[in-house]
Structures are given as C-alpha cells and as structure tokens.
Design a protein around this motif. Structure first.
Motif, PDB file in Angstrom:
ATOM      1  N   ARG A   1      -9.683 -27.114 -17.147  1.00 39.93           N
ATOM      2  CA  ARG A   1      -9.377 -26.452 -15.882  1.00 39.93           C
ATOM      3  C   ARG A   1      -9.539 -24.940 -16.031  1.00 39.93           C
ATOM      4  O   ARG A   1      -9.525 -24.408 -17.146  1.00 39.93           O
ATOM      5  CB  ARG A   1      -7.951 -26.795 -15.427  1.00 39.93           C
ATOM      6  N   SER A   2      -9.674 -24.243 -14.893  1.00 43.68           N
ATOM      7  CA  SER A   2      -9.828 -22.780 -14.894  1.00 43.68           C
ATOM      8  C   SER A   2      -8.676 -22.168 -14.116  1.00 43.68           C
ATOM      9  O   SER A   2      -8.756 -21.992 -12.890  1.00 43.68           O
ATOM     10  CB  SER A   2     -11.167 -22.380 -14.252  1.00 43.68           C
ATOM     11  N   PRO A   3      -7.586 -21.829 -14.800  1.00 44.07           N
ATOM     12  CA  PRO A   3      -6.420 -21.294 -14.102  1.00 44.07           C
ATOM     13  C   PRO A   3      -6.713 -19.966 -13.397  1.00 44.07           C
ATOM     14  O   PRO A   3      -7.570 -19.186 -13.827  1.00 44.07           O
ATOM     15  CB  PRO A   3      -5.395 -21.083 -15.227  1.00 44.07           C
ATOM     16  N   VAL A   4      -5.997 -19.745 -12.316  1.00 43.81           N
ATOM     17  CA  VAL A   4      -6.047 -18.494 -11.563  1.00 43.81           C
ATOM     18  C   VAL A   4      -4.619 -17.944 -11.534  1.00 43.81           C
ATOM     19  O   VAL A   4      -3.703 -18.633 -11.086  1.00 43.81           O
ATOM     20  CB  VAL A   4      -6.549 -18.722 -10.125  1.00 43.81           C
ATOM     21  N   ILE A   5      -4.436 -16.726 -12.018  1.00 39.53           N
ATOM     22  CA  ILE A   5      -3.085 -16.170 -12.128  1.00 39.53           C
ATOM     23  C   ILE A   5      -2.773 -15.291 -10.923  1.00 39.53           C
ATOM     24  O   ILE A   5      -3.519 -14.360 -10.606  1.00 39.53           O
ATOM     25  CB  ILE A   5      -2.937 -15.371 -13.438  1.00 39.53           C
ATOM     26  N   VAL A   6      -1.647 -15.589 -10.280  1.00 40.68           N
ATOM     27  CA  VAL A   6      -1.193 -14.827  -9.119  1.00 40.68           C
ATOM     28  C   VAL A   6       0.267 -14.465  -9.353  1.00 40.68           C
ATOM     29  O   VAL A   6       1.129 -15.344  -9.438  1.00 40.68           O
ATOM     30  CB  VAL A   6      -1.330 -15.635  -7.814  1.00 40.68           C
ATOM     31  N   THR A   7       0.564 -13.177  -9.469  1.00 36.09           N
ATOM     32  CA  THR A   7       1.945 -12.744  -9.647  1.00 36.09           C
ATOM     33  C   THR A   7       2.489 -12.204  -8.325  1.00 36.09           C
ATOM     34  O   THR A   7       1.770 -11.560  -7.566  1.00 36.09           O
ATOM     35  CB  THR A   7       2.083 -11.684 -10.755  1.00 36.09           C
ATOM     36  N   ILE A   8       3.771 -12.498  -8.061  1.00 35.24           N
ATOM     37  CA  ILE A   8       4.388 -12.168  -6.783  1.00 35.24           C
ATOM     38  C   ILE A   8       5.567 -11.214  -6.996  1.00 35.24           C
ATOM     39  O   ILE A   8       6.475 -11.504  -7.784  1.00 35.24           O
ATOM     40  CB  ILE A   8       4.887 -13.437  -6.064  1.00 35.24           C
ATOM     41  N   HIS A   9       5.541 -10.101  -6.247  1.00 38.48           N
ATOM     42  CA  HIS A   9       6.586  -9.083  -6.340  1.00 38.48           C
ATOM     43  C   HIS A   9       6.974  -8.595  -4.946  1.00 38.48           C
ATOM     44  O   HIS A   9       6.275  -8.853  -3.966  1.00 38.48           O
ATOM     45  CB  HIS A   9       6.081  -7.880  -7.148  1.00 38.48           C
ATOM     46  N   SER A  10       8.089  -7.856  -4.891  1.00 36.85           N
ATOM     47  CA  SER A  10       8.430  -7.158  -3.647  1.00 36.85           C
ATOM     48  C   SER A  10       8.806  -5.720  -3.968  1.00 36.85           C
ATOM     49  O   SER A  10       9.146  -5.397  -5.108  1.00 36.85           O
ATOM     50  CB  SER A  10       9.573  -7.868  -2.911  1.00 36.85           C
ATOM     51  N   PHE A  11       8.727  -4.851  -2.954  1.00 33.93           N
ATOM     52  CA  PHE A  11       9.025  -3.434  -3.163  1.00 33.93           C
ATOM     53  C   PHE A  11       9.865  -2.901  -2.005  1.00 33.93           C
ATOM     54  O   PHE A  11       9.915  -3.501  -0.923  1.00 33.93           O
ATOM     55  CB  PHE A  11       7.743  -2.612  -3.340  1.00 33.93           C
ATOM     56  N   THR A  12      10.495  -1.751  -2.226  1.00 32.38           N
ATOM     57  CA  THR A  12      11.406  -1.184  -1.236  1.00 32.38           C
ATOM     58  C   THR A  12      10.647  -0.391  -0.172  1.00 32.38           C
ATOM     59  O   THR A  12       9.630   0.243  -0.460  1.00 32.38           O
ATOM     60  CB  THR A  12      12.419  -0.241  -1.902  1.00 32.38           C
ATOM     61  N   PRO A  13      11.156  -0.403   1.085  1.00 28.55           N
ATOM     62  CA  PRO A  13      10.517   0.370   2.161  1.00 28.55           C
ATOM     63  C   PRO A  13      10.578   1.881   1.932  1.00 28.55           C
ATOM     64  O   PRO A  13       9.726   2.619   2.422  1.00 28.55           O
ATOM     65  CB  PRO A  13      11.316  -0.013   3.407  1.00 28.55           C
ATOM     66  N   VAL A  14      11.606   2.324   1.194  1.00 23.10           N
ATOM     67  CA  VAL A  14      11.766   3.747   0.895  1.00 23.10           C
ATOM     68  C   VAL A  14      12.015   3.874  -0.602  1.00 23.10           C
ATOM     69  O   VAL A  14      12.874   3.188  -1.160  1.00 23.10           O
ATOM     70  CB  VAL A  14      12.952   4.369   1.672  1.00 23.10           C
TER      71      VAL A  14
END
Length: 253
Positions: free
Chosen positions: A143-156
C-alpha cells in the motif's frame, strides 16, 4: 508503564480504525489536554490547562469525523503537549516548553537532560513508533500511505488577529497541498503555509514519516473558533474530506 505514566494514565498513544481501508493515515499530535498524574497540575490554573497552550481544541473531534468519513486510520496522542509536544524532536527546545505563548510553565522549568529524556521516552517515542509500525506494515502490504496531520490554531495570537480560517501546510513535498489549494472553493479562507510554516518547526511529523519515505502528505490547521461545536466540526471535516477525496482519486497527484 514508564516512570512518567502510571497504570491509571494508560497508554500514551491511541489508534482508531487500525484496519481501515483508506490509504490515508490521519495523525493528531495535539489531541489531548490530559497531563500525566505524576506531573500534577504543572503549576498552572485549570483555565490554562484547558486552553490552547495545552492542546488543539477541536482537532481530535474533526480527526474522528474524518476517520469515519474516509475510513482512515487515526493515530492520536493521549497527553498534553505541555508534557511533551509530539510534533517536535527531542532536541528541540520547545518540545517541552518553559513558556507557551506568553505563559510560563512552572512544571517544565529547569528540567535537566535526564528528565527531558524521560519525557521523550514516555510520550514521544511510543507515539512515533506506533506511526512507524503502521506505515511499515502498510508498505509491506504493497500500500502507499498518505499522511495527513490535523491541528487547530487560535483566532488571536499575541494580540494579532488571524483572518485565515484553514491553513494547508507542507514542507518540501507540496504535491498534496498544491492539489488541495487548487481545489479549495468558497466557504473558508484557505491559505498556504499559514498561520505557520516549516520555518516555525511545525512539520516535524511530516519530515520524520512522510519525506523520508517519499509519501504524499499535508498538514491542516483549522482556526479553533470554527470548530468549537459539533456543527462547526462537521462542516470543517466535510470540507477537508471533500478536498482530500478529490485529490487522491485517479491521477490528481
């Protein structure tokens, strides 16, 4: 368990949908605000331990929705980045921050090499070993994995208002990011390498796991006021799932 983690703490890493069919491997390094029992409150108020300095609010919820929608495996950290930031290598000074944003972290002040190594051994190494093992197994199976990392950030951030709503970040391999940016439609303010960029040291996971294996990859940052509730989380997950689906089908990359 390690000396840092008790039996009540449990494992440092969790894997959801281990047998998922998608080639996408979702990673959420800042999923939790939990602090290991042995570190107490780290000298911080409850409000600060619930704030963005401790984790990425909404990121795990969006990751779980993406995992379900895409039938993708999700690997996520079970402890706060205040104890150890798993998107930083052990040699990085901000892997165990003494100051986060404008707040001092008393529980991290003055740690020596032995104490820092113990944090890395308990939290960083198992997390990244779990990712390594998963990717090796996928590649061994053809298989050929695809890496996707998920983050969030502050509005200010430090008094500066951030207008960007979703950041599509990449390091030297921009294939997947380029495709997603080209297909980004109305609905969100989507920008390349914002509000962070590789120069900020945020692409460690991509570098360690994707660039070394020449795997397609992307890091996604979502402004956390947009994913503060179930409605916003579902909307963001649907939007991102659509972009990933378009880019990973056929010959898009």
């Amino acid at each position: 368990m390690s000396g840092l983690l008790s039996a009540r703490d449990g494992a440092p890493v969790a894997i959801e949908r281990a047998e998922a069919k998608s080639d996408i491997v979702l990673i959420c390094e800042h999923a939790s605000r939990r602090v290991p029992e042995s570190l107490g409150d780290m000298g911080l108020s409850e409000d600060l331990r619930k704030s963005h300095i401790a984790w990425d609010p909404g990121a795990l919820a969006v990751s779980m929705l993406l995992s379900e929608a895409l039938d993708a495996t999700l690997v996520h950290q079970r402890f706060s980045r205040l104890a150890y930031d798993c998107n930083r290598p052990p040699e990085a000074s901000d892997a165990i921050p003494e100051i986060s944003e404008v707040f001092e972290i008393p529980g991290n002040r003055g740690l020596g090499p032995v104490e820092r190594a113990a944090r890395a051994e308990a939290l960083y190494l198992p997390f990244h070993q779990a990712i390594d093992d998963l990717l090796v197994a996928r590649q061994d199976a053809g298989r050929s994995p695809v890496i996707v990392t998920i983050h969030s950030f502050t509005p200010v951030y430090k008094g500066v208002v951030r207008d960007v709503e979703i950041g599509i970040l990449h390091d030297s391999d921009s294939r997947l990011a380029d495709c997603m940016l080209a297909r980004a439609s109305d609905g969100y303010d989507v920008r390349r390498n914002q509000p962070y960029a590789p120069v900020d040291g945020v692409t460690h996971t991509l570098r360690r796991h994707a660039l070394t294996r020449k795997l397609a990859n992307v890091m996604i940052e979502i402004r956390n006021d947009l994913i503060a509730d179930a409605i916003g989380q579902a909307a963001a997950a649907g939007y991102i799932a659509g972009l990933l689906g378009e880019c990973l089908e056929g010959e898009a990359l």
